[in-house]
Design a protein around this motif. Sequence first.
Motif, PDB file in Angstrom:
ATOM      1  N   LYS A 315       0.819  -1.215   0.000  1.00 32.78           N
ATOM      2  CA  LYS A 315       0.000   0.000   0.000  1.00 32.78           C
ATOM      3  C   LYS A 315       0.851   1.262   0.000  1.00 32.78           C
ATOM      4  CE  LYS A 315      -3.492   0.034   2.905  1.00 32.78           C
ATOM      5  NZ  LYS A 315      -4.245  -0.271   4.162  1.00 32.78           N
ATOM      6  N   LYS A 316       2.130   1.133   0.426  1.00 36.47           N
ATOM      7  CA  LYS A 316       3.033   2.284   0.470  1.00 36.47           C
ATOM      8  C   LYS A 316       3.938   2.351  -0.763  1.00 36.47           C
ATOM      9  CE  LYS A 316       2.981   2.119   5.499  1.00 36.47           C
ATOM     10  NZ  LYS A 316       3.715   1.724   6.718  1.00 36.47           N
ATOM     11  N   GLU A 321      -2.285   4.518  -5.239  1.00 35.25           N
ATOM     12  CA  GLU A 321      -3.124   5.707  -5.378  1.00 35.25           C
ATOM     13  C   GLU A 321      -4.354   5.577  -4.494  1.00 35.25           C
ATOM     14  OE1 GLU A 321      -4.157   6.263  -9.447  1.00 35.25           O
ATOM     15  OE2 GLU A 321      -2.127   6.835 -10.085  1.00 35.25           O
ATOM     16  N   LYS A 322      -4.546   6.566  -3.603  1.00 36.41           N
ATOM     17  CA  LYS A 322      -5.745   6.646  -2.758  1.00 36.41           C
ATOM     18  C   LYS A 322      -5.987   5.348  -2.000  1.00 36.41           C
ATOM     19  CE  LYS A 322      -7.910  10.012  -5.865  1.00 36.41           C
ATOM     20  NZ  LYS A 322      -9.061  10.324  -6.744  1.00 36.41           N
ATOM     21  N   GLY A 323      -4.909   4.755  -1.510  1.00 44.65           N
ATOM     22  CA  GLY A 323      -5.032   3.539  -0.723  1.00 44.65           C
ATOM     23  C   GLY A 323      -5.145   2.268  -1.527  1.00 44.65           C
ATOM     24  N   ASN A 324      -5.287   2.382  -2.846  1.00 43.22           N
ATOM     25  CA  ASN A 324      -5.343   1.208  -3.702  1.00 43.22           C
ATOM     26  C   ASN A 324      -3.939   0.827  -4.176  1.00 43.22           C
ATOM     27  OD1 ASN A 324      -8.110   0.961  -3.511  1.00 43.22           O
ATOM     28  ND2 ASN A 324      -8.512   2.129  -5.378  1.00 43.22           N
ATOM     29  N   GLN A 326      -1.463  -0.504  -6.955  1.00 44.45           N
ATOM     30  CA  GLN A 326      -1.330  -0.576  -8.415  1.00 44.45           C
ATOM     31  C   GLN A 326      -0.334  -1.685  -8.763  1.00 44.45           C
ATOM     32  OE1 GLN A 326      -2.956   1.444 -10.673  1.00 44.45           O
ATOM     33  NE2 GLN A 326      -4.023   2.536  -9.040  1.00 44.45           N
ATOM     34  N   SER A 340      -5.531  -1.794 -10.755  1.00 39.11           N
ATOM     35  CA  SER A 340      -5.716  -1.310  -9.390  1.00 39.11           C
ATOM     36  C   SER A 340      -6.490  -2.331  -8.560  1.00 39.11           C
ATOM     37  CB  SER A 340      -6.463   0.029  -9.409  1.00 39.11           C
ATOM     38  OG  SER A 340      -6.645   0.513  -8.102  1.00 39.11           O
ATOM     39  N   GLN A 342      -8.038  -3.120  -4.476  1.00 35.86           N
ATOM     40  CA  GLN A 342      -8.222  -2.790  -3.080  1.00 35.86           C
ATOM     41  C   GLN A 342      -7.426  -3.772  -2.245  1.00 35.86           C
ATOM     42  OE1 GLN A 342     -12.441  -2.761  -2.301  1.00 35.86           O
ATOM     43  NE2 GLN A 342     -12.691  -0.682  -3.123  1.00 35.86           N
TER      44      GLN A 342
END
Length: 357
Positions: A315-316, A321-324, A326, A340, A342
């Motif tokens: 996630k880092k 992007e926005k917690g999603n 990639q 992307s 979740q």
Amino acid sequence: MNTIQITTPSKNYPVFIGENAIWKLKSVLENLNPAPKNLLIITDENVGKLYLNEVQHVIGESFSCETIQIQAGDDQKSFENYIACQSFALSKGLDRTSIVLALGGGMIGDLAGFVAGTYMRGIRFIQLPTTILAHDSAVGGKTGINHPEGKNMIGVFHQPEAVIYSTEFLATLPQHEKRSGFAEVIKHALIADESLYQSLCKNVQTIDDLNGDSLLQALIRGIEIKNGIVSQDEKEKGIRAFLNFGHTLGHAIEGELQYKGITHGEAVAHGMAFALSLNENTVQIGNELKKWLKSLGYPPLSKTLSVPLLIERMKKDKKAEKGNIQMVLLKELEKPYLSSYQAEELEIKLSAFLEGN
């Protein structure tokens, strides 16, 4: 010896690759404008023992030359060594005409490039790679250090003046370093050259098959592929992200293991297999890749790895992007794309992948 011209919006520069390419170093230094008043070689203790004297001999008496050696290992790409190199450069009087020489593998290239890119707001440097992995890391201008929260999170884009890749230096690489570098060769083939990938699968049956002209041609092709991408997207605003195929999970694995017991390329190899498992069109390619990698001696993943902690690291990732998260995936060979996810969805998929390994 072969020459590849790297073309980016900020700088064009040559890669000299082949046996005894190191002898190009003196003429490259002599042709720099302004002429450097002094040089700083940054290397690690393992490489220093093997090749530092040879590089100093090639440079000769024409330039004042200082050297700093740090411990080997990717965990040494740290704030502490960054500050130590900056302090050493200041103590030795490096100025804006000076040149940093990065003698080593990917860790040294990244660290030395970051030192050069930030010393007095940026001085010149030259990459002197000594590993297979560095055919990727030495080209393209990415430099940086690791942070406890993630790999390569602190850095700058800073292109070298030249890359001088003397392939005889690869003869002393241990098996795990050959595996590490070969993973990046495989990555380039998967994302951009199906014929190269098929050739590698056919002709590399043991890690010792990586030698001679076949290795040289694979390295040249890998550099050409990277050049083609970086020339279009120097600072990773778009397609350069495809070069991170396998790296989102790979970097998380390295971080969780604190850069111990697994090389960068070995971690990326697992990351590529996972990425291939996420598209039904590439599942079979991924299964075949896993079998091939196992036959080449790539180690299995540690059973101590925590899926939730790996997901937190992913996630880092810089592409997140926005917690999603990639992920770079393949539609088919040579067809990379970004997808992307979740975190909860990817955690389920990663748990299933690890259970099957």
